[in-house]
Motif scaffolding. Structure first.
Motif, mmCIF file in Angstrom:
data_model
loop_
_atom_site.group_PDB
_atom_site.id
_atom_site.type_symbol
_atom_site.label_atom_id
_atom_site.label_comp_id
_atom_site.label_asym_id
_atom_site.label_seq_id
_atom_site.Cartn_x
_atom_site.Cartn_y
_atom_site.Cartn_z
ATOM 1 N N GLU A 1 0.830 -1.207 0.000
ATOM 2 C CA GLU A 1 0.000 0.000 0.000
ATOM 3 C C GLU A 1 0.867 1.261 0.000
ATOM 4 O O GLU A 1 0.569 2.226 -0.697
ATOM 5 N N ARG B 1 2.306 1.675 -3.490
ATOM 6 C CA ARG B 1 1.282 2.125 -4.436
ATOM 7 C C ARG B 1 0.965 3.606 -4.223
ATOM 8 O O ARG B 1 0.906 4.384 -5.178
ATOM 9 N N THR B 2 0.810 3.999 -2.963
ATOM 10 C CA THR B 2 0.522 5.403 -2.657
ATOM 11 C C THR B 2 1.678 6.297 -3.063
ATOM 12 O O THR B 2 1.476 7.385 -3.619
ATOM 13 N N SER B 3 2.888 5.847 -2.790
ATOM 14 C CA SER B 3 4.072 6.630 -3.154
ATOM 15 C C SER B 3 4.173 6.780 -4.664
ATOM 16 O O SER B 3 4.504 7.863 -5.168
ATOM 17 N N GLU C 1 1.693 6.689 -6.824
ATOM 18 C CA GLU C 1 0.648 7.630 -7.258
ATOM 19 C C GLU C 1 1.049 9.067 -6.956
ATOM 20 O O GLU C 1 0.859 9.964 -7.788
ATOM 21 N N ALA C 2 1.612 9.303 -5.775
ATOM 22 C CA ALA C 2 2.039 10.655 -5.409
ATOM 23 C C ALA C 2 3.161 11.127 -6.318
ATOM 24 O O ALA C 2 3.184 12.294 -6.743
#
Length: 180
Positions: free
Chosen positions: A97, A100-102, A104-105
């Motif tokens: 997670e 994935r978040t990194s 996207e950022a």
């Protein structure tokens, strides 16, 4: 059951032998000559069978305790394995997670910097040179700071020495070092 059979047979054999050896005329107190040995043999046989039962009971209890100890240890080991498996799975899910978040950022930030650089290039082309250069240098500085922060986070995650950032206190050129 077979442990008790010799005691029962011995008691019956002694009782039959005493009855057969008893005199036929058991008058007055004569029956005591038959009853006392039968009672003594009966009590001794009862103690013998009681000891056999106690020994069997103790063996059963120790066998059950050993079985329960094995089962308890098995449960403890299985619980520890399950706990480790759950913790490992939770860690993997968390790391997935975070990645994935990194990602996207990083895509969003990259698009923002590309947009700022594109606007700066457009301003340069449309003869707004000062404003265009200002936009390009701002985007470049922000991108450099963002890249440096990413490197510091990766170095911290890998326990590597972080790239040194400039100290927050300005130092005068001709000033003596601070006293300790």
């Amino acid at each position: 059951m077979l442990k008790f059979l010799p005691g029962i047979l011995l008691l019956q054999a002694v009782t039959v032998a005493l009855v057969l050896m008893a005199p036929t005329d058991l008058e007055n107190w004569g029956w005591l000559r038959l009853l006392i040995p039968v009672v003594i043999v009966g009590v001794l046989t009862a103690f013998w069978l009681g000891a056999a039962v106690a020994h069997k009971h103790k063996d059963d209890i120790s066998r059950l305790q050993e079985c329960h100890a094995k089962e308890r240890e098995s449960l403890r080991v299985n619980a520890e394995r399950a706990k480790t498996r759950v913790m490992k799975q939770a860690h993997q899910e968390t790391m997935q997670e975070v990645r994935r978040t990194s990602t996207e950022a990083n895509i969003k930030v990259g698009m923002a910097f590309a947009g700022a650089a594109g606007i700066g290039g457009l301003l340069l082309l449309t003869q707004f040179i000062t404003l265009g250069l200002l936009m390009l240098t701002t985007a470049g500085g922000a991108l450099g700071g963002y890249v440096m922060r990413i490197r510091q986070e990766k170095a911290k995650a890998n326990n590597l020495p972080t790239p040194s950032a400039p100290s927050s206190k300005p130092r005068l050129i001709n000033a003596s070092p601070p006293a300790k």
